[in-house]
Scaffold this motif. Structure first.
Motif, mmCIF file in Angstrom:
data_model
loop_
_atom_site.group_PDB
_atom_site.id
_atom_site.type_symbol
_atom_site.label_atom_id
_atom_site.label_comp_id
_atom_site.label_asym_id
_atom_site.label_seq_id
_atom_site.Cartn_x
_atom_site.Cartn_y
_atom_site.Cartn_z
ATOM 1 N N ILE A 181 17.771 -17.830 -6.323
ATOM 2 C CA ILE A 181 18.311 -18.539 -7.703
ATOM 3 C C ILE A 181 17.704 -18.704 -8.469
ATOM 4 C CG2 ILE A 181 19.875 -20.129 -8.992
ATOM 5 C CD1 ILE A 181 20.688 -21.186 -5.984
ATOM 6 N N ILE A 182 17.191 -17.763 -9.919
ATOM 7 C CA ILE A 182 16.758 -17.514 -11.054
ATOM 8 C C ILE A 182 17.186 -18.526 -12.787
ATOM 9 C CG2 ILE A 182 15.748 -16.118 -12.745
ATOM 10 C CD1 ILE A 182 14.912 -16.425 -9.945
ATOM 11 N N ASP A 183 17.044 -19.757 -12.464
ATOM 12 C CA ASP A 183 17.467 -19.716 -14.288
ATOM 13 C C ASP A 183 17.200 -18.960 -15.354
ATOM 14 O OD1 ASP A 183 17.185 -21.589 -17.070
ATOM 15 O OD2 ASP A 183 17.843 -23.718 -15.519
ATOM 16 N N PRO A 184 18.432 -18.972 -16.473
ATOM 17 C CA PRO A 184 18.318 -17.603 -17.312
ATOM 18 C C PRO A 184 17.684 -18.121 -18.241
ATOM 19 C CG PRO A 184 20.454 -18.004 -17.110
ATOM 20 C CD PRO A 184 20.062 -18.635 -15.826
ATOM 21 N N ASP A 185 17.122 -18.965 -18.008
ATOM 22 C CA ASP A 185 16.525 -20.210 -20.319
ATOM 23 C C ASP A 185 15.752 -19.521 -19.811
ATOM 24 O OD1 ASP A 185 19.374 -19.827 -21.545
ATOM 25 O OD2 ASP A 185 19.797 -22.475 -20.475
ATOM 26 N N PHE A 186 14.983 -20.479 -18.324
ATOM 27 C CA PHE A 186 13.431 -20.083 -18.445
ATOM 28 C C PHE A 186 12.853 -19.229 -17.585
ATOM 29 C CE2 PHE A 186 14.193 -25.126 -17.573
ATOM 30 C CZ PHE A 186 14.293 -25.169 -18.463
ATOM 31 N N GLY A 187 13.487 -18.362 -17.250
ATOM 32 C CA GLY A 187 13.139 -16.876 -16.503
ATOM 33 C C GLY A 187 12.373 -16.959 -15.229
ATOM 34 N N LYS A 188 12.553 -18.627 -14.578
ATOM 35 C CA LYS A 188 12.178 -18.839 -13.268
ATOM 36 C C LYS A 188 12.691 -19.588 -12.087
ATOM 37 C CE LYS A 188 8.963 -21.714 -15.086
ATOM 38 N NZ LYS A 188 7.979 -22.566 -15.181
ATOM 39 N N ASP A 189 12.657 -19.142 -11.422
ATOM 40 C CA ASP A 189 13.598 -19.684 -10.329
ATOM 41 C C ASP A 189 13.993 -21.088 -10.145
ATOM 42 O OD1 ASP A 189 11.699 -20.614 -6.853
ATOM 43 O OD2 ASP A 189 10.903 -19.458 -8.424
ATOM 44 N N ILE A 190 14.565 -21.564 -9.466
ATOM 45 C CA ILE A 190 15.220 -23.659 -9.782
ATOM 46 C C ILE A 190 13.674 -24.049 -8.580
ATOM 47 C CG2 ILE A 190 17.854 -22.776 -10.241
ATOM 48 C CD1 ILE A 190 18.203 -23.581 -6.913
ATOM 49 N N VAL A 191 13.345 -24.109 -7.689
ATOM 50 C CA VAL A 191 12.319 -24.151 -6.945
ATOM 51 C C VAL A 191 11.059 -24.512 -7.869
ATOM 52 C CG1 VAL A 191 11.249 -24.051 -4.724
ATOM 53 C CG2 VAL A 191 13.356 -23.390 -4.845
ATOM 54 N N SER A 192 10.951 -23.100 -8.343
ATOM 55 C CA SER A 192 9.338 -23.631 -9.695
ATOM 56 C C SER A 192 9.902 -24.093 -10.529
ATOM 57 C CB SER A 192 9.256 -22.374 -9.956
ATOM 58 O OG SER A 192 8.528 -20.754 -8.644
ATOM 59 N N CYS A 193 11.455 -24.485 -10.850
ATOM 60 C CA CYS A 193 11.232 -24.847 -12.191
ATOM 61 C C CYS A 193 11.496 -26.406 -11.629
ATOM 62 C CB CYS A 193 12.651 -24.354 -12.682
ATOM 63 S SG CYS A 193 13.045 -23.535 -13.642
ATOM 64 N N GLY A 194 11.257 -26.955 -10.681
ATOM 65 C CA GLY A 194 11.387 -28.574 -10.038
ATOM 66 C C GLY A 194 12.201 -29.207 -10.501
ATOM 67 N N PHE A 195 13.931 -28.054 -10.207
ATOM 68 C CA PHE A 195 14.513 -28.848 -9.631
ATOM 69 C C PHE A 195 15.205 -29.355 -8.432
ATOM 70 C CE2 PHE A 195 16.637 -25.363 -13.611
ATOM 71 C CZ PHE A 195 15.545 -26.094 -13.907
ATOM 72 N N VAL A 196 15.352 -28.705 -7.246
ATOM 73 C CA VAL A 196 15.536 -28.971 -5.829
ATOM 74 C C VAL A 196 15.152 -30.492 -5.682
ATOM 75 C CG1 VAL A 196 15.215 -28.216 -3.107
ATOM 76 C CG2 VAL A 196 16.024 -26.255 -5.670
ATOM 77 N N LYS A 197 15.407 -31.480 -5.633
ATOM 78 C CA LYS A 197 14.996 -32.637 -4.733
ATOM 79 C C LYS A 197 15.631 -33.529 -3.841
ATOM 80 C CE LYS A 197 12.790 -33.566 -9.173
ATOM 81 N NZ LYS A 197 11.588 -33.271 -9.458
ATOM 82 N N ASP A 198 15.279 -34.481 -2.829
ATOM 83 C CA ASP A 198 16.134 -34.857 -1.914
ATOM 84 C C ASP A 198 16.265 -34.500 -0.884
ATOM 85 O OD1 ASP A 198 15.552 -37.472 -3.176
ATOM 86 O OD2 ASP A 198 17.141 -37.057 -4.412
ATOM 87 N N LEU A 199 15.394 -33.137 -0.812
ATOM 88 C CA LEU A 199 16.318 -31.836 0.527
ATOM 89 C C LEU A 199 15.636 -32.566 1.887
ATOM 90 C CD1 LEU A 199 16.510 -29.017 1.191
ATOM 91 C CD2 LEU A 199 13.883 -28.411 1.044
ATOM 92 N N GLU A 200 16.499 -33.162 2.740
ATOM 93 C CA GLU A 200 17.107 -33.598 4.268
ATOM 94 C C GLU A 200 17.467 -32.376 5.090
ATOM 95 O OE1 GLU A 200 19.204 -37.119 4.178
ATOM 96 O OE2 GLU A 200 17.262 -38.034 2.162
ATOM 97 N N ILE A 201 17.031 -32.731 6.403
ATOM 98 C CA ILE A 201 17.629 -31.565 6.953
ATOM 99 C C ILE A 201 17.652 -31.891 8.437
ATOM 100 C CG2 ILE A 201 16.734 -29.494 8.383
ATOM 101 C CD1 ILE A 201 14.909 -28.083 5.286
ATOM 102 N N ASP A 202 18.453 -31.909 9.158
ATOM 103 C CA ASP A 202 19.105 -31.890 10.745
ATOM 104 C C ASP A 202 19.123 -30.696 10.904
ATOM 105 O OD1 ASP A 202 19.349 -32.958 13.112
ATOM 106 O OD2 ASP A 202 21.091 -34.348 12.353
ATOM 107 N N GLU A 203 17.713 -30.300 11.750
ATOM 108 C CA GLU A 203 18.071 -28.448 12.215
ATOM 109 C C GLU A 203 18.877 -28.954 13.431
ATOM 110 O OE1 GLU A 203 15.522 -24.640 12.879
ATOM 111 O OE2 GLU A 203 14.744 -27.036 12.584
#
Length: 524
Positions: free
Chosen positions: A96-118
């Motif tokens: 997923i690319i942020d069109p304003d910054f031209g970078k993906d949302i992970v590189s932009c630091g948008f992803v927070k509080d990731l929890e996984i129950d595999e």
């Protein structure tokens, strides 16, 4: 009941002389130390066992069991699976690319509080965007759900949307009342009667409708418009008796401050007094957390306008004009004022007739105004303003509201871009031991030696103001000096803190003229 705890350290002192090997079921302290030394490299389980002694005070002994190879392998396998699952999710989101910054949302630091129950196939995380008024936040949420749900082991995805806390680009140079305001936007015309206040109010309520926290400051003391254009229940500003700060009034969720709400009507006073009043109203108000503070600028380019630009660094400006040459001449002066003061990062212009007529004007091209909007004058626009109800609130689906929606989206995008550019304009690369410079509105990137930057300070501490004599000697600055902190200072300079506590103001123009690092001149 007295319980003996297992020693947590091999150096645990034993002060109780009664704990000796004569008591059944308890090993002597020296045996414990030997045992712990022998088993410190293996995984052990300490198990309390009740003593067979008939003593009224039960005692405990300890046994150990080395973790089996199966348990160790299972633990390592679980960690690997968890790491693999997290990597899968982040890789999916990086599409997923942020069109304003031209970078993906992970590189932009948008992803927070990731929890996984595999085991149950559950994934939850939060997307923290730069502003709650992000025009594509719904698209981000939809795409995030789709790409994560596409992983073969994922059965349930939970995405929460949020925004970064309100914080200014230049916190160190703002008065306390503005420390939690993210973006300050000036709406200016330099010519009276062209619809500037109408644009300011409708733009503010458009941003509020997009989810932003918004305030309006009416800076026209001689002819305040805000009391006419909005209808708050409380039409008088209040003062906090504890700190004597101003409490703004509110209307439909937007905070409002105007001299017209001070109970004084229109001002009759000289210019210096007006500048003081405006400064007090703007800087001593308890604005709280705002994403956008819209300043309805008074007409002209005199003391009041200059004072406003010097008190607060503007993120953006919206310039309002009519297509007549008489109006546009004054608008051009206003744009030049903002540019000369270097307190503005991006400029937008609104016109009220066919935009192509103005866009073809060579002055527009010369001024470098990046965004032009057409806002036709309609009877309902002024009628709603006179009745105290902004047009975008009264008719949110109308043509006028659509134009302001486009303007609001453009403003949000430009503010986000300029904040990102300013925050990364001058940084220190620890691996290269060099100051990296990429100025706003420029694609050029270059490196500077920290010692070179420190030696080129032009403040009174380094250069005699009267004689121009260099007080800071070349040898006073060590070659291996490194900055402690670098902070943006307006749209024209950075403030660099050095190990000796000195804060150096380094203008962008000066950084561009310094000797640069190239080839084998790198300090590492």
């Amino acid at each position: 009941m007295e319980i003996l705890s297992a020693p947590s350290s091999r150096f645990l002192p034993f002060e109780n002389s009664k704990l000796q090997s004569k008591q059944p079921g308890i090993a002597p302290p020296e045996k414990w130390l030997q045992f712990l030394s022998a088993t410190s490299s293996s995984s052990s389980l300490l198990t309390p066992l009740r003593s067979s002694s008939s003593s009224s005070k039960p005692s405990f002994c300890f046994t150990t069991r080395a973790a089996s190879a199966t348990e160790v392998a299972a633990s390592e396998s679980s960690a690997e699976l968890s790491s693999s699952a997290e990597s899968d999710v982040l890789n999916a989101l990086s599409q997923i690319i942020d069109p304003d910054f031209g970078k993906d949302i992970v590189s932009c630091g948008f992803v927070k509080d990731l929890e996984i129950d595999e085991g149950q196939g559950k994934v939850s995380f939060r997307l923290e965007l730069t502003t709650p008024a992000c025009p594509i936040k719904d698209l981000f949420e939809q795409q995030a759900n789709e790409v994560v749900a596409g992983l073969p082991w994922v059965k349930n995805v939970s995405v929460t949307m949020s925004a970064q806390p309100a914080k200014p680009m230049y916190a160190g140079v703002l008065p306390p009342g503005l420390q939690t305001v993210s973006n300050i936007v000036a709406v200016s015309s330099c010519k009276g009667g062209v619809g500037k206040s109408t644009v300011a109010v409708n733009l503010a309520y458009t941003l509020a409708g997009m989810g932003a926290r918004v305030g309006i400051f009416d800076a026209d003391v001689y002819g305040p418009s805000l009391p006419t254009m909005v209808s708050p229940e409380n039409r008088l500003l209040m003062m906090n008796p504890e700190n004597r700060s101003i409490i703004p009034t509110e209307y439909m969720g937007v905070k409002l401050v105007s001299y017209g709400f001070a109970g004084q009507g229109r001002a009759i006073m000289r210019g210096p007094m007006v500048s003081g009043v405006i400064n007090q109203l703007l800087t001593t108000t308890e604005w709280g957390e705002l994403d956008y503070l819209i300043i309805d600028m008074p007409p002209g380019t005199g003391d009041i306008q200059i004072t406003l630009c010097q008190v607060v660094p503007l993120t953006a400006a919206v310039i309002v004009t009519t297509p007549q040459k008489l109006s546009f001449i004054d608008v051009a002066k206003g744009v030049r004022m903002f540019s000369k003061l270097k307190r503005i990062c991006t400029t937008s212009m609104l016109v009220d007739t066919d935009i192509t007529l103005l866009a073809e004007d060579p002055i527009v091209e010369k001024l470098g105004i990046p965004h032009l909007f057409d806002l036709p004058i309609r009877p309902t626009l002024s009628a709603h303003g006179d009745n105290g109800m902004p047009e975008v609130v009264a008719d949110p689906l109308g043509e006028v509201a659509k134009t302001f929606q486009d303007l609001g989206v453009c403003l949000v995008q430009q503010c986000a871009k300029i904040r990102q550019r300013v925050s990364t304009a001058v940084t220190y690369d620890t691996s290269m031991k060099a100051i990296k410079v990429k100025l706003p509105n420029s694609e050029e990137e270059f490196l500077l030696h920290p010692a070179t930057v420190r030696r080129n300070d032009r403040s009174a501490q380094s250069v005699d103001e009267w004689t121009g004599e260099q007080k800071l000697l070349y040898s006073d600055v060590p070659e291996d000096i490194e900055p402690v902190d670098i902070r943006p200072l307006g749209n024209y300079a950075v403030e660099i803190t050095w190990p000796d506590g000195f804060n150096q103001i380094a203008p962008y123009d000066q950084l561009q003229e310094m000797e640069r690092l190239v080839g084998d001149t790198f300090p590492f």
